[in-house]
Design an enzyme around this catalytic site. Structure first.
Site, short mmCIF file in Angstrom:
data_model
loop_
_atom_site.label_atom_id
_atom_site.label_comp_id
_atom_site.label_asym_id
_atom_site.label_seq_id
_atom_site.Cartn_x
_atom_site.Cartn_y
_atom_site.Cartn_z
N ASP A 75 -5.86 2.33 -3.65
CA ASP A 75 -7.36 2.18 -3.07
C ASP A 75 -7.67 3.54 -2.36
O ASP A 75 -8.48 3.46 -1.61
CB ASP A 75 -7.29 1.04 -2.12
CG ASP A 75 -6.51 1.06 -0.83
OD1 ASP A 75 -5.52 1.73 -0.81
OD2 ASP A 75 -6.44 0.14 -0.17
N SER A 81 0.63 -1.15 0.05
CA SER A 81 0.03 0.03 0.00
C SER A 81 0.75 1.34 0.01
O SER A 81 1.47 1.55 -1.06
CB SER A 81 -0.98 -0.03 1.37
OG SER A 81 -2.00 1.06 1.12
N ASP A 138 -2.11 6.25 -3.41
CA ASP A 138 -0.82 5.29 -2.73
C ASP A 138 -0.60 4.29 -3.79
O ASP A 138 -0.95 4.39 -4.90
CB ASP A 138 -1.64 5.05 -1.37
CG ASP A 138 -2.69 4.04 -1.46
OD1 ASP A 138 -3.45 4.11 -2.64
OD2 ASP A 138 -2.94 3.01 -0.68
N ASP A 188 -1.06 1.09 -3.99
CA ASP A 188 -2.14 0.07 -4.63
C ASP A 188 -3.54 0.89 -5.03
O ASP A 188 -4.46 0.21 -5.38
CB ASP A 188 -2.55 -1.11 -3.77
CG ASP A 188 -3.02 -0.61 -2.46
OD1 ASP A 188 -2.75 0.39 -2.13
OD2 ASP A 188 -3.69 -1.49 -1.67
#
Length: 450
Positions: free
Chosen positions: A242, A96, A238, A240
């Site tokens: 999400d 992340s 960020d 990833d």
């Protein structure tokens, strides 16, 4: 190796999280997944160690009889959309927002939602036992899936008001931070009818342009891009993708808590419940009160928010939005999952009518501070927690222990808690003035460091 924290397992690759660890975790997850489905989707973000960890995960899953769909480099929301669409569980290799040397693992159910705490506990139980390996002639096969990102974009585009956004002729400055969102968000906002200007938009696991965490100090170049291109807003992800963090049309950083408050105000109706974490801003408290809605607080981390949303829905409560001030926002009617691109598209719907600076103006007037204090071992961690507890007992404030210690002074609050994903203690403070917020945070930091 760390156990499952508030958002999966993370650690420094090859030190705290080795390929052997990933294989063990995949075997344990496969023990749970094969009870309902023999196929598992595996994806990763852009990190240098991602492919290595995917291979380890695939080997672990195949060794317990699971078949594997390898999606390649995808945002976590893309893998979740695939899991929901195909009815298969998933393993996401991502750290992340953590620095490049980290990697991690998130486990996704066959409904596209992160596993609940209860299911994660079952995986932990399998992890503590010897894996139930299959026989040589029943090992799982591996197939490559190349359409996951395109299918995710198509589904997302159908879930927002494309016409409203396109008619506004917005210019969007976009910083995917060299993460997995580099493969999806530029094209997605172009298809929404926006003029897209990008920075750090090439997948690169070394993250040369900026650190993956989308905080103000890492995003100065995006603010400059907004101003240079006369963009209507700036969007940062960020690693990833999400999460989404924003800049307004003046190139000013928008606090994540202010963006969450504005999106919540536009979404909720009277009688609904909003779910957030114990570090929720007073902004969100005010919005839910004004809308005659309820606010449910949980420990920090998406796992806890998701578990609370599901429980509230089971109890007959309506939850139309949830999230934290770090840019991780959930629209349960869309999917019980954080999705940075979907969140940004929903904000574009609002910016199509009102400049972002005006949308968040009502939620100014709060100052926020955050510090991270590292520790080296469990004994140091326990000493820090003891110092926090002692400070709380003598603070003369209302204390909430939902997650760590939140000290509420009426006009301001400070929260100290160990991170669920990193060897750090986090300190948060909020007040009406920067001086007051700094004082509360500094006093807590001094107590912990002493």
């Amino acid at each position: 190796m760390n156990s499952f924290g508030s958002s999966g397992i993370r650690g420094v690759a090859l030190q705290e999280l080795a390929p052997a660890d990933t294989l063990d975790i995949a075997q344990a997850a496969g023990g749970v997944f094969r009870e309902r489905n023999g196929r598992v989707a595996v994806g990763r973000d852009s990190r240098e160690t991602g492919e290595m960890m995917v291979n380890a995960a695939a080997s672990g899953l195949a060794s317990v009889g699971c078949h594997i769909d390898c999606l390649g480099v995808v945002p976590t929301p893309s893998l979740q959309a695939y899991c929901e669409r195909r009815g298969v569980p998933g393993v996401m290799i991502t750290a992340s927002h953590n620095p490049p040397q980290f990697n991690g693992i998130k486990l996704i159910g066959d409904d596209g939602v992160e596993l609940t705490r209860e299911t994660l506990d079952r995986v932990e139980a399998y992890l503590a036992e010897e894996p139930e390996l299959t026989t040589w002639d029943r090992t799982g096969d591996v197939r490559t899936v190349e359409s996951a990102n395109q299918d995710y974009q198509t589904q997302l585009l159908d879930a927002v008001d494309r016409e409203r956004i396109a008619d506004a002729d917005l210019t969007v400055a976009l910083d995917p931070g060299h993460g997995a969102g580099s493969l999806t968000s530029p094209k997605l906002f172009g298809e929404l009818g926006c003029t897209v200007k990008t920075i750090n938009a090439q997948p690169d696991g070394r993250f040369p342009g900026r650190d993956p965490e989308p905080v103000a100090d890492n995003l100065t170049d995006l603010g400059q891009l907004v101003r240079a291109t006369d963009a209507d807003l700036g969007i940062a992800h960020d690693g990833d993708a999400d999460r989404a963090i924003f800049f307004d049309e003046t190139g000013s950083f928008v606090e994540g808590d202010a963006a969450l408050a504005a999106l919540t105000a536009a979404q909720i109706e009277s009688g609904e419940t909003v779910v957030s974490a114990v570090n929720a801003s007073q902004r969100l408290v005010d919005v839910t009160s004004e809308q005659d809605a309820s606010l449910e607080l949980t420990p920090i981390g998406s796992t806890y928010l998701i578990t609370a949303i599901r429980q509230l829905q089971t109890d007959g409560e309506s939850v139309s939005i949830a999230g934290e001030g770090n840019g991780g926002i959930i629209y349960p009617g869309y999917r019980i999952a954080r999705d940075g691109a979907y969140t940004a598209a929903r904000l574009c719907e609002l910016v199509a009518e009102t400049p972002l600076s005006e949308l968040v103006e009502s939620y100014d007037g709060y100052a926020n501070v955050r510090h991270n204090i590292s520790y080296d071992d469990d004994s140091e961690r326990e000493a820090m927690i003891a110092a926090i507890e002692d400070t709380a007992e003598n603070a003369g404030a209302d204390v909430d222990t939902t997650d760590g210690y939140r000290l509420d002074y009426g006009d301001a609050w400070v929260l100290a808690r160990p991170s669920g994903t990193e060897p750090v203690v986090r300190v948060y403070a909020e007040a009406r003035t920067q001086k007051r917020a700094n004082t509360l945070a500094d006093e807590m930091v001094d107590a912990i460091e002493s």
